[in-house]
Design an enzyme around this catalytic site. Structure first.
Site, PDB file in Angstrom:
ATOM      1  N   HIS A   1      35.581  35.669  28.978  1.00 51.74           N
ATOM      2  CA  HIS A   1      35.697  35.262  30.382  1.00 51.74           C
ATOM      3  C   HIS A   1      34.318  35.051  31.011  1.00 51.74           C
ATOM      4  O   HIS A   1      34.104  34.083  31.749  1.00 51.74           O
ATOM      5  CB  HIS A   1      36.435  36.330  31.189  1.00 51.74           C
ATOM      6  CG  HIS A   1      37.901  36.404  30.934  1.00 51.74           C
ATOM      7  ND1 HIS A   1      38.726  35.297  30.911  1.00 51.74           N
ATOM      8  CD2 HIS A   1      38.723  37.474  30.723  1.00 51.74           C
ATOM      9  CE1 HIS A   1      39.976  35.686  30.696  1.00 51.74           C
ATOM     10  NE2 HIS A   1      39.990  36.992  30.570  1.00 51.74           N
TER      11      HIS A   1
ATOM     12  N   HIS B   1      37.022  39.945  24.501  1.00 55.21           N
ATOM     13  CA  HIS B   1      37.865  39.196  25.434  1.00 55.21           C
ATOM     14  C   HIS B   1      37.159  39.011  26.775  1.00 55.21           C
ATOM     15  O   HIS B   1      37.099  37.891  27.315  1.00 55.21           O
ATOM     16  CB  HIS B   1      39.180  39.961  25.608  1.00 55.21           C
ATOM     17  CG  HIS B   1      40.155  39.374  26.574  1.00 55.21           C
ATOM     18  ND1 HIS B   1      41.294  38.714  26.165  1.00 55.21           N
ATOM     19  CD2 HIS B   1      40.194  39.379  27.935  1.00 55.21           C
ATOM     20  CE1 HIS B   1      41.980  38.329  27.232  1.00 55.21           C
ATOM     21  NE2 HIS B   1      41.334  38.727  28.325  1.00 55.21           N
ATOM     22  N   GLU B   2      36.611  40.088  27.321  1.00 60.26           N
ATOM     23  CA  GLU B   2      35.999  40.007  28.647  1.00 60.26           C
ATOM     24  C   GLU B   2      34.707  39.194  28.625  1.00 60.26           C
ATOM     25  O   GLU B   2      34.416  38.453  29.568  1.00 60.26           O
ATOM     26  CB  GLU B   2      35.736  41.408  29.203  1.00 60.26           C
ATOM     27  CG  GLU B   2      36.977  42.264  29.389  1.00 60.26           C
ATOM     28  CD  GLU B   2      38.057  41.624  30.253  1.00 60.26           C
ATOM     29  OE1 GLU B   2      37.740  40.697  31.027  1.00 60.26           O
ATOM     30  OE2 GLU B   2      39.219  42.045  30.147  1.00 60.26           O
TER      31      GLU B   2
ATOM     32  N   GLY C   1      40.020  46.128  31.098  1.00 60.85           N
ATOM     33  CA  GLY C   1      38.727  45.583  31.456  1.00 60.85           C
ATOM     34  C   GLY C   1      38.864  44.415  32.408  1.00 60.85           C
ATOM     35  O   GLY C   1      39.970  43.953  32.705  1.00 60.85           O
TER      36      GLY C   1
ATOM     37  N   ALA D   1      53.855  30.444  26.347  1.00 59.20           N
ATOM     38  CA  ALA D   1      54.537  30.985  27.531  1.00 59.20           C
ATOM     39  C   ALA D   1      54.081  32.403  27.810  1.00 59.20           C
ATOM     40  O   ALA D   1      54.776  33.364  27.512  1.00 59.20           O
ATOM     41  CB  ALA D   1      56.050  30.953  27.339  1.00 59.20           C
TER      42      ALA D   1
ATOM     43  N   TRP E   1      47.070  31.236  27.610  1.00 57.55           N
ATOM     44  CA  TRP E   1      48.318  30.662  28.124  1.00 57.55           C
ATOM     45  C   TRP E   1      48.164  30.038  29.504  1.00 57.55           C
ATOM     46  O   TRP E   1      49.109  29.459  30.030  1.00 57.55           O
ATOM     47  CB  TRP E   1      49.414  31.728  28.159  1.00 57.55           C
ATOM     48  CG  TRP E   1      49.158  32.846  29.132  1.00 57.55           C
ATOM     49  CD1 TRP E   1      49.589  32.924  30.430  1.00 57.55           C
ATOM     50  CD2 TRP E   1      48.404  34.032  28.905  1.00 57.55           C
ATOM     51  NE1 TRP E   1      49.155  34.090  31.013  1.00 57.55           N
ATOM     52  CE2 TRP E   1      48.412  34.790  30.095  1.00 57.55           C
ATOM     53  CE3 TRP E   1      47.707  34.541  27.794  1.00 57.55           C
ATOM     54  CZ2 TRP E   1      47.765  36.014  30.215  1.00 57.55           C
ATOM     55  CZ3 TRP E   1      47.052  35.760  27.920  1.00 57.55           C
ATOM     56  CH2 TRP E   1      47.081  36.473  29.110  1.00 57.55           C
TER      57      TRP E   1
ATOM     58  N   VAL F   1      41.503  23.981  27.064  1.00 59.83           N
ATOM     59  CA  VAL F   1      40.978  23.821  25.711  1.00 59.83           C
ATOM     60  C   VAL F   1      42.031  23.089  24.886  1.00 59.83           C
ATOM     61  O   VAL F   1      43.168  23.558  24.773  1.00 59.83           O
ATOM     62  CB  VAL F   1      40.647  25.181  25.067  1.00 59.83           C
ATOM     63  CG1 VAL F   1      40.166  24.997  23.630  1.00 59.83           C
ATOM     64  CG2 VAL F   1      39.585  25.913  25.879  1.00 59.83           C
TER      65      VAL F   1
ATOM     66  N   THR G   1      38.444  44.386  23.426  1.00 58.33           N
ATOM     67  CA  THR G   1      38.485  44.234  24.881  1.00 58.33           C
ATOM     68  C   THR G   1      37.176  43.638  25.389  1.00 58.33           C
ATOM     69  O   THR G   1      37.180  42.705  26.204  1.00 58.33           O
ATOM     70  CB  THR G   1      38.759  45.584  25.563  1.00 58.33           C
ATOM     71  OG1 THR G   1      40.063  46.043  25.205  1.00 58.33           O
ATOM     72  CG2 THR G   1      38.682  45.456  27.083  1.00 58.33           C
TER      73      THR G   1
END
Length: 316
Positions: free
Chosen positions: A224, A220-221, A181, A252, A232, A245, A217
């Protein structure tokens, strides 16, 4: 997914392709000066909220109207209403921290788990004021799509966005090259605003395929879309990046598969990476939390860059 598969995924050139949001972000920064200016203002506001110099103006829940644009070239890609509804159900659990697996968050981070006070519903009214089920279906001859936003335009075989100041646009299609995505951060053009999810990573039923069959998914998107970064900091495992944040540990690079706690990187022991965060790259079954700092960044977006959407939500 086996350890070997997880290793190959994490170390392959296509690893960064599992989410294409940063690729879109960098493209827009290079091509659109207005986007760069908007992003600077949005980030300044986000810093103020995350540092608690400002607090959320809203009281109670925000109910976001969603339109799902199914762009399909095969019967399999034409996902069912049930699959779409299963995705909405996941969003309504995960953004309220009411998902059953939130209990798996390690004790050291339980106090950081955030209820983002967000819920979602399929739009009930279309842009012309007509009743709708919140789903559009578009037959296409394109075999698959990339992060170039062509799926978002009818002229290129996709489907045009509904007004982004009223709706969250979610395109479902066949993405290429292993891409799950991508999203557009706030500050970009309305015509391309929203999120895109490949049909095999949507919801929990139908064509949803393990290990991405938990609806995470889209979680998560949408993170954004609400201005959350990868946990990370997208620095190619350099231990110097940041998601801006404070309550997410430095780590890593993205994690793949289902790591065991603790997983220490970048000297972040004893607790290690917060790999169960929705903004990592772990399997759906291994991610189950947002933090309070991330929720503050989402508040900043909903109070400012996406304020018109929240004002319109009740009507649609």
């Amino acid at each position: 997914m086996s350890d070997a598969q997880a290793f190959l995924r994490a170390t392959s050139p296509d690893y960064s392709r599992w989410c294409g949001a940063m690729e879109v972000h960098r493209r827009l920064l290079s091509l659109n000066p207005q986007y760069a200016e908007n992003r600077a203002l949005i980030e300044n506001t986000a810093f103020a909220y995350e540092s608690m110099e400002q607090v959320a103006a809203r009281q109670g829940l925000i109910d976001v109207p969603v339109v799902v644009h199914v762009v399909h070239g095969t019967p399999e890609q034409n996902v069912s209403d049930a699959q779409i509804h299963s995705q909405i159900d996941v969003l309504n659990q995960d953004f309220r921290a009411s998902n059953p697996d939130v209990s798996k968050v390690p004790a050291v981070w339980q106090d950081l788990v955030a209820d983002a006070r967000l819920q979602f519903h399929l739009a009930r009214t279309d842009p012309l004021g007509r009743p709708t089920d919140g789903i559009t279906r578009t037959r296409t001859t394109n075999p698959d799509w990339d992060t170039d936003d062509l799926v978002k335009f009818s002229l290129s075989g996709g489907q045009d966005a509904w007004p982004a100041d009223i709706y969250l646009n979610l395109w479902v299609c066949q993405l290429r090259r292993g891409l799950l995505g991508y999203a557009q951060f706030p500050g970009g053009a309305a015509s391309t605003d929203g999120v895109v999810v490949t049909h095999t990573a949507l919801g929990t039923t139908g064509t949803a395929t393990a290990p991405f069959d938990g609806g995470r998914t889209a979680v998560h998107e949408i993170g954004h879309w609400l201005n959350l970064r990868h946990i990370w900091g997208d620095d190619d495992e350099g231990c110097s990046g940041s998601d801006f944040v404070a309550d997410t540990p430095n780590q890593a690079g993205g994690n793949a598969g289902s790591p065991a706690f603790p997983h220490v990187t970048c000297g972040n022991g004893p607790d290690g990476d917060m790999f169960m965060n929705y903004m990592d790259y772990t399997d759906d079954a291994a991610m189950y939390m947002f933090t309070k700092g991330q929720s503050a960044r989402m508040d900043a977006t909903l109070d400012n860059a996406r304020l018109t959407l929240t004002r319109q939500a009740v009507a649609v």
